[in-house]
Each structure stands twice: as C-alpha cells, then as structure tokens.
Design an enzyme around this catalytic site. Structure first.
Site, mmCIF file in Angstrom:
data_model
loop_
_atom_site.group_PDB
_atom_site.id
_atom_site.type_symbol
_atom_site.label_atom_id
_atom_site.label_comp_id
_atom_site.label_asym_id
_atom_site.label_seq_id
_atom_site.Cartn_x
_atom_site.Cartn_y
_atom_site.Cartn_z
ATOM 1 N N HIS A 49 0.850 -1.187 0.000
ATOM 2 C CA HIS A 49 0.000 0.000 0.000
ATOM 3 C C HIS A 49 0.890 1.244 0.000
ATOM 4 O O HIS A 49 2.106 1.149 0.197
ATOM 5 C CB HIS A 49 -0.953 0.001 1.209
ATOM 6 C CG HIS A 49 -0.270 0.106 2.537
ATOM 7 N ND1 HIS A 49 -0.140 -0.934 3.413
ATOM 8 C CD2 HIS A 49 0.356 1.160 3.131
ATOM 9 C CE1 HIS A 49 0.514 -0.552 4.491
ATOM 10 N NE2 HIS A 49 0.833 0.723 4.346
HETATM 11 P P1 TYD Z 1 -1.817 -3.786 8.168
HETATM 12 O O1 TYD Z 1 -2.102 -2.424 7.610
HETATM 13 O O2 TYD Z 1 -2.478 -4.953 7.487
HETATM 14 O O3 TYD Z 1 -0.250 -4.038 8.230
HETATM 15 P P2 TYD Z 1 0.841 -3.983 7.052
HETATM 16 O O4 TYD Z 1 0.824 -2.593 6.498
HETATM 17 O O5 TYD Z 1 2.142 -4.294 7.722
HETATM 18 O O6 TYD Z 1 0.520 -4.998 6.004
HETATM 19 O O7 TYD Z 1 -2.227 -3.779 9.696
HETATM 20 C C1 TYD Z 1 -2.524 -4.964 10.420
HETATM 21 C C2 TYD Z 1 -3.683 -4.691 11.383
HETATM 22 O O8 TYD Z 1 -3.301 -3.751 12.360
HETATM 23 C C3 TYD Z 1 -4.913 -4.160 10.686
HETATM 24 O O9 TYD Z 1 -6.038 -4.778 11.282
HETATM 25 C C4 TYD Z 1 -4.916 -2.690 11.027
HETATM 26 C C5 TYD Z 1 -4.224 -2.653 12.381
HETATM 27 N N1 TYD Z 1 -3.468 -1.425 12.643
HETATM 28 C C6 TYD Z 1 -3.887 -0.613 13.688
HETATM 29 O O10 TYD Z 1 -4.891 -0.874 14.365
HETATM 30 N N2 TYD Z 1 -3.164 0.509 13.965
HETATM 31 C C7 TYD Z 1 -2.050 0.836 13.270
HETATM 32 O O11 TYD Z 1 -1.399 1.873 13.566
HETATM 33 C C8 TYD Z 1 -1.636 -0.022 12.178
HETATM 34 C C9 TYD Z 1 -0.421 0.303 11.359
HETATM 35 C C10 TYD Z 1 -2.365 -1.141 11.910
#
Ligand code: TYD
Length: 140
Positions: A49
């Site tokens: 992303h």
């Molecule tokens: P995700 O965006 O899928 O991680 P990555 O970018 O590493 O692939 O995030 C994983 C989970 O954590 C998703 O359910 C969203 C949550 N999350 C939060 O609650 N707060 C945050 O600051 C972040 C970065 C993720």
C-alpha cells in the site's frame, strides 16, 4: 530514486547497545505514533500500500527483512538489518516488506495517528494518484 537513511548513535558499552530516538532531533517529523511488527511468518509479505499523507521511518531493531520502495517511476529494494539505522518512507511511496527472518522486529515511527482513509491499497490507483504510467506491481 534515492533512499534517505538516518543514523542513530548506539550508546554501547560492555553491557550492550542502547539507541535513543528523539522527537524533532533524530527524524524530520513529529512522532505521533509508534508501532512494530514481530512474530512475522516466513514467506509472507506486508504492506502493499501507499499513504496519501503519512510519513514513516522504519527501523529493523532485531533480525532482518527486505523493503521494496516504489515511487511509481522507480523501485529500490534494500535489506533492513541495522538497529541503529532508520529508513525514511515518504508519503506517496508504495512499500512491500518481506523476507523476514525468524525473530525480526520492525519498528515504525509515524507522523500521524492511524487513519484508514489515508491508505491507497490498489496499485493502479496509486500510479494514477502520483501521475505515473500504468505498469504492474513488483513481485517479491
Ligand atoms: P496492516 O495495515 O495490514 O499491516 P501492514 O501494512 O504491515 O501490512 O495492519 C494490520 C492490522 O493492524 C490491521 O487490522 C490494522 C491494524 N493497525 C492498527 O490498528 N493501527 C495501526 O497503527 C496499524 C499500522 C495497523
């Protein structure tokens, strides 16, 4: 594409190492949020992303992983394995983190609170957003 890195002075002695990261001194934004990934499984990749506004600094505080950064025109793929080095991930950068070794901890310093609306999850939409020609997302 030039990847910007920040060096954090390790304060080492016979007991081991300690790194301090201070707001406004160590990196070019106010740190509003800190999160980290651990227990990352072999063979997985994360990210895929970009963010409209969010700026981040990534620090691999334990273990090792790879980071692919893509500004829509150029790509860079680097190894993160230095607990005293931060890698700047500007807004409007597509990122993929992968090749995590067991026990890796990837720390992220972020300029904003968590805002799901700030994410761009579709690569074609990202290219359009940054005004780049359509092409496929990198495979990792
Ligand atoms: P995700 O965006 O899928 O991680 P990555 O970018 O590493 O692939 O995030 C994983 C989970 O954590 C998703 O359910 C969203 C949550 N999350 C939060 O609650 N707060 C945050 O600051 C972040 C970065 C993720």
């Amino acid at each position: 594409m030039k990847i910007e890195k920040f060096f954090f002075e390790p304060h080492g002695d016979y007991r081991g190492q300690l790194v301090a990261i201070e707001n406004e001194k160590s990196i070019p934004f106010d740190i509003k949020r800190v999160y980290y990934m651990y227990d990352t499984k072999g063979g997985i990749s994360r990210g895929h992303h970009a963010h409209r506004n969010l700026k981040q600094v990534l620090v691999c505080v334990a273990g090792s992983c790879r980071l692919l950064l893509d500004d829509g025109k150029e790509r860079e793929d680097i190894v993160l394995n230095r607990p005293f080095e931060g890698v700047y991930v500007d807004n409007c950068m597509w990122r993929i983190m992968y090749d995590f070794t067991p026990g890796t901890v990837l720390l992220v310093l972020a300029s904003e609170l968590y805002e799901p609306e700030d994410y761009i999850y579709d690569y074609a939409e990202f290219l359009k957003y940054v005004g780049a020609e359509p092409h496929p997302e990198a495979e990792v």
